[in-house]
Write an enzyme that holds these catalytic residues in place. Sequence first.
Site, PDB file in Angstrom:
ATOM      1  N   HIS A  13      -0.790 -13.646   6.348  1.00 50.25           N
ATOM      2  CA  HIS A  13       0.051 -13.373   6.371  1.00 50.25           C
ATOM      3  C   HIS A  13       0.088 -11.480   5.718  1.00 50.25           C
ATOM      4  CE1 HIS A  13       2.707 -16.739   6.165  1.00 50.25           C
ATOM      5  NE2 HIS A  13       1.382 -17.523   5.062  1.00 50.25           N
TER       6      HIS A  13
ATOM      7  N   HIS B  94      -3.410  -6.908  -2.122  1.00 50.25           N
ATOM      8  CA  HIS B  94      -3.176  -6.757  -0.804  1.00 50.25           C
ATOM      9  C   HIS B  94      -2.326  -6.309  -0.589  1.00 50.25           C
ATOM     10  CE1 HIS B  94       0.014  -9.427  -3.153  1.00 50.25           C
ATOM     11  NE2 HIS B  94       1.124  -8.631  -1.876  1.00 50.25           N
TER      12      HIS B  94
ATOM     13  N   HIS C 204       0.949  -4.609   2.440  1.00 48.22           N
ATOM     14  CA  HIS C 204       2.567  -5.046   3.775  1.00 48.22           C
ATOM     15  C   HIS C 204       2.530  -3.367   4.243  1.00 48.22           C
ATOM     16  CE1 HIS C 204       4.443  -8.312   0.734  1.00 48.22           C
ATOM     17  NE2 HIS C 204       3.214  -8.464  -0.295  1.00 48.22           N
TER      18      HIS C 204
ATOM     19  N   HIS D 215       0.112  -3.875  -3.768  1.00 48.09           N
ATOM     20  CA  HIS D 215       0.440  -5.082  -4.944  1.00 48.09           C
ATOM     21  C   HIS D 215      -0.901  -5.467  -4.954  1.00 48.09           C
ATOM     22  CE1 HIS D 215       4.572  -5.832  -3.095  1.00 48.09           C
ATOM     23  NE2 HIS D 215       4.158  -4.982  -3.264  1.00 48.09           N
TER      24      HIS D 215
ATOM     25  N   THR E 281       7.165 -12.212  -3.505  1.00 47.22           N
ATOM     26  CA  THR E 281       8.010 -11.269  -2.403  1.00 47.22           C
ATOM     27  C   THR E 281       7.717 -12.356  -1.437  1.00 47.22           C
ATOM     28  OG1 THR E 281       6.574  -9.620  -1.174  1.00 47.22           O
ATOM     29  CG2 THR E 281       7.730  -9.137  -3.335  1.00 47.22           C
ATOM     30  N   THR E 282       6.543 -13.403  -1.762  1.00 49.66           N
ATOM     31  CA  THR E 282       6.848 -14.565  -0.546  1.00 49.66           C
ATOM     32  C   THR E 282       6.723 -15.862  -1.054  1.00 49.66           C
ATOM     33  OG1 THR E 282       4.331 -14.697  -1.025  1.00 49.66           O
ATOM     34  CG2 THR E 282       4.999 -12.771   0.831  1.00 49.66           C
TER      35      THR E 282
HETATM   36 ZN   LIG Z   1       2.883  -8.963  -2.304  1.00 45.06          ZN
END
Ligand SMILES: [Zn+2]
Length: 315
Positions: A85, A119, A121, A144, A228-229
């Site tokens: 992800h 991590h 995005h 993040h 957000t996941t």
């Molecule tokens: Zn994130």
Amino acid sequence: MKLALLFLCAASLLIKPGKGNGSFCYDEEDCGPKSWEDTCNKGRSQSPININSNHKILSKARKAQLYYSRDYCQNQDFILQNNGHTIQASVRADLTSTSYLQGGKDNLANKRYVFSQLHFHWGSNKDHGTEHTFNNKSYAMEGHFVHYSSEFNSFTEAVDSNEPNAVVVVGVVYALSNEDNPAFTPVLKAMSKLKKAGDSTTGTKLNLVELLPDQERFYNFQYNGSLTTPGCAEVVLWNVIGNRGRISQTQLQQFQLELDGHSKILQDNVRPAQSLNNREIRVYDTQITLSQNSHPGRGNGGILFPRRKNQGWRG
Ligand SMILES: [Zn+2]
């Protein structure tokens, strides 16, 4: 087992058996955000959000301090993983507890937040890579920096508490620049050894603070939100930095070489903005302070962080 847990992302740690969250993705024709269940679609304090940052809002910013511990600002060994992800960096377990940030009394309630992982995005193009948007505009990438309150023993324990301020995520938006950003070099060097979901490796010389925007002061937009996941737990005190970091096209393209859990290109791992509902966004004009000892914010350890001069506000 402990090490294996480190390899899991924030989201994976929250998977509830039987709900199919383990196969979440970002493709709406498959397992995308609209199909995420439970708190993800029922919650009233979800993230990300769109942030309005006009001059009128910025002029009301309150002054605040953010203290970073010594190890947070030093080169560290790290573990890098493609978890299907995202690409995620964790500092080694024996160093984790010494990398943390702390706010002043009116910012983060003077609490200490321990760094857990960083991590990213990013998008398939430069205008579709951030989860948080500013005035409905998205940028190339968002980092993040995930922390948990030192009142808990681990990130998992903090999330399980279901308390609204158990986790602090600092969100940094990276805009595309012509020049490489050297702060990404340690991550990219390690990432060249990854390819597909589940791959992991080790790297050296990761300096977390260098991945923040260049300024020694920045605007910080703080609000109560969620991961957000899936399962989208509403435990996050978000601190989204209004000033931009930077990344070059060449550096971004290296992220776009990674593959996700379905063996497709890992990109556009971006959840759309969620309703603000009646949440307040607090704006802080924040001064970063680097600690010389391991107890920032106690009056004797802070020095102004020796970074580049303010390059101007970019709300
Ligand atoms: Zn994130």
